[in-house]
Enzyme design. Structure first.
Site: not given
Ligand code: FES
Lengths: 139, 402
Positions: A35, A37, A60, A104
């Site tokens: 994503c 990040d 996130c 994540c």
């Protein structure tokens, strides 16, 4: 939003160990290819033990919570022990993550292992340097 | 006081009207009898059937009136997504002998984009037009893209994310000159800005019930008389053979009522009220926070749409923080998208992924108040500051590996 566990929200609301360590012994920076990040993690090592750990994360809620959790988990651990921390153990410690947010937790675990790698490299380098110095002296 | 209601209960603030709107009480009231009392099938001969039939036709008139159409040109569907699928696939199948080329844009809703991609797998060719930095399509580009194989142009009336209102009327002229069918996805505009299908020059127009204070699960395709189209759903002869399946009577009644109320609100100047709130949000937030940019056009935008990018932070963490304060919003960030890709709209207006990451959309509705806007202006900068303190980027993207 109840998509996250209470534990995740707790760490998200009040993340632990936010910041940078100026004279860190190891720094790990990882980007999440999925994503986009980014996380930066700093460790301070004394006698093979991680005595301090801080992070900065652009990501996130799950990325922030796992960053916070991983910095909590490593403190006081030896380098060997710290290397055993995986994205799974971080996610478990947080009471699980929604499936789409599992990646994540890689950010935090990978960041940590990069920081340890960095630390090991630094030690190697300094060992090498002293060796070279000693060699030079002998000559 | 902000965000707090009486007795310590949090007063929630809803600013996600582009996602869905609350069903109006009057709409619910109008629908109610059609569940338990007037439950007849509109296709039945008996009085139960006929009272349902009357209600459906009444709703058709109201919807037609709102967009300046003839009631016979209104087809009820199962929602905006179905209307888009119907228009695009229906025109493609019915006109494939004439050509196999379709023109659309890069910023369409997925209902349109995926319908086009589906057709590409079946031998059609699709041109996805670019947009400028405001998200606007140049009618000249439409003109240039038309070939002798083009059978359909489909361009949204306004973008659901950045609120850009496209020059549909100008595009309509170009398309008409070429003698091609023109469809517009009007889900975000119907009932929110004045619309006249003849003025716009469209042959088809999609709308959705739940975006204008009507119920979910009902939509409309306006279909200009004489348009050659195949139906998407086969079965009974409902909706003049265009859309099979027993009519969703209560939903259709709700849609009709919602259209009637929307028309009233437009006359009463609802648009101006929202524009005032919108512009205040934009002005004060951009004054209070640095490294922020407005997405979409400052003027050519939906009355209730605010879309900002805050650099160095990520959208989902913003949404979670706002939600903790009782404020409901949305984001085009990769982390919130489900597909983990940043919004195709934000990329199409030229934003790099890391900036798209920090997008925040606030969409206002008829019940939002000045106080609610003030509350958001008060809490948002604090949230931004808190998240920026967590960010590895400080005031610059330095160190970002490409
Ligand atoms: S880090 Fe982007 S989705 Fe979690």
């Amino acid at each position: 939003m109840s998509m996250y566990s209470d534990k995740v929200m707790e760490h998200f609301k009040n993340p632990h160990n936010v910041g940078e360590i100026k004279d860190a012994d190891g720094i790990g920076e990882v980007g999440n290819p999925i994503c986009g990040d980014i996380m930066k993690i700093y460790i301070k090592v004394k006698d093979d033990k991680i005595v301090d750990c801080k992070f900065k994360t652009f990501g996130c809620g799950a990325a922030i919570a796992t960053s916070s959790m991983v910095t909590e988990m490593v403190k006081g651990k030896t380098i060997e022990e710290a290397l055993e921390i995986s994205n799974k153990t971080v996610a478990e410690a947080l009471g699980g993550l929604p499936p789409i947010k599992m990646h994540c937790s890689n950010l935090a675990a990978d960041g940590l292992s990069k920081a340890i790698e960095d630390y090991k490299k630094k030690i190697q380098d300094s060992k090498l340097k002293t060796e070279i110095k000693n060699q030079c002296k002998k000559m | 006081m902000c965000g707090k209601g009486v007795n310590g209960f949090m007063k929630r603030i809803y600013m996600d009207h582009a996602a869905t709107t609350p069903t109006d009480n009057e709409v619910v009231k109008a629908m109610e009898p059609y569940f338990t009392q007037k439950y007849g099938n509109p296709n039945s001969i008996h009085s139960f059937g006929q009272e349902a039939r009357d209600a459906v036709e009444e709703a058709r008139k109201k919807v037609a009136h709102l967009i300046g159409a003839n009631p016979s040109e209104i087809i009820f569907t199962g929602g905006g997504t179905e209307s888009d699928n119907f228009a695009i696939k229906g025109i493609a199948w019915a006109n494939q002998k004439k050509g196999n080329h379709i023109i659309t844009s890069k910023i369409e809703h997925h209902a349109v984009l995926h319908s086009c991609q589906f057709l590409e797998k079946h031998g059609f060719r699709v041109t996805y037009l670019p947009v400028d930095k405001y998200g606007l399509i140049d009618p000249d580009n439409v003109k240039k893209a038309i070939t002798d194989q083009t059978i359909l142009v489909t361009i949204m009336h306004a973008n659901n994310e950045i609120g850009a209102i496209e020059p549909i009327k100008e595009i309509g002229k170009v398309v008409k000159e070429a003698g091609i069918y023109f469809h517009t996805d009007s889900v975000q505009t119907v009932g929110h800005i004045p619309i006249d299908v003849n003025d716009l020059g469209v042959d088809m127009l999609s709308m959705s019930g739940h975006k204008l204070y009507g119920p979910n699960g009902v939509g409309v395709l306006y279909l200009r008389k004489g348009t050659r189209i195949d139906s998407l759903i086969g079965g009974g002869s409902q909706e003049k053979n265009r859309r099979a399946g027993t009519e969703n009577v209560a939903g259709i009644v709700g849609m009709g009522k919602a259209a009637e109320l929307a028309e009233k609100r437009l006359v009463q100047g609802e648009e101006d009220k929202l524009i005032k709130l919108r512009d205040r949000l934009i002005k004060e937030i951009t004054e209070k926070v640095d490294h922020v940019l407005l997405n979409g056009h400052p003027k050519k935008r939906l009355p209730g749409n605010v879309n900002l990018c805050f650099e160095f932070i990520e959208g989902e963490s913003m949404l979670l923080n706002l939600d903790m304060e009782g404020v409901a919003a949305s984001s085009g960030s990769a982390c919130t998208s489900g597909s983990l890709e940043p919004s195709h709209v934000l990329l199409a207006i030229g934003l790099p992924p890391e900036i798209a990451h920090g997008s925040l959309r606030l969409t206002l509705g008829k019940d939002n108040t000045e106080e609610e806007v003030e509350c958001v202006i008060d809490i948002l900068p604090k949230i931004i500051e808190k998240l920026r303190a967590l960010s590895p980027f400080k005031g610059s993207w330095e160190g970002l590996k490409k």
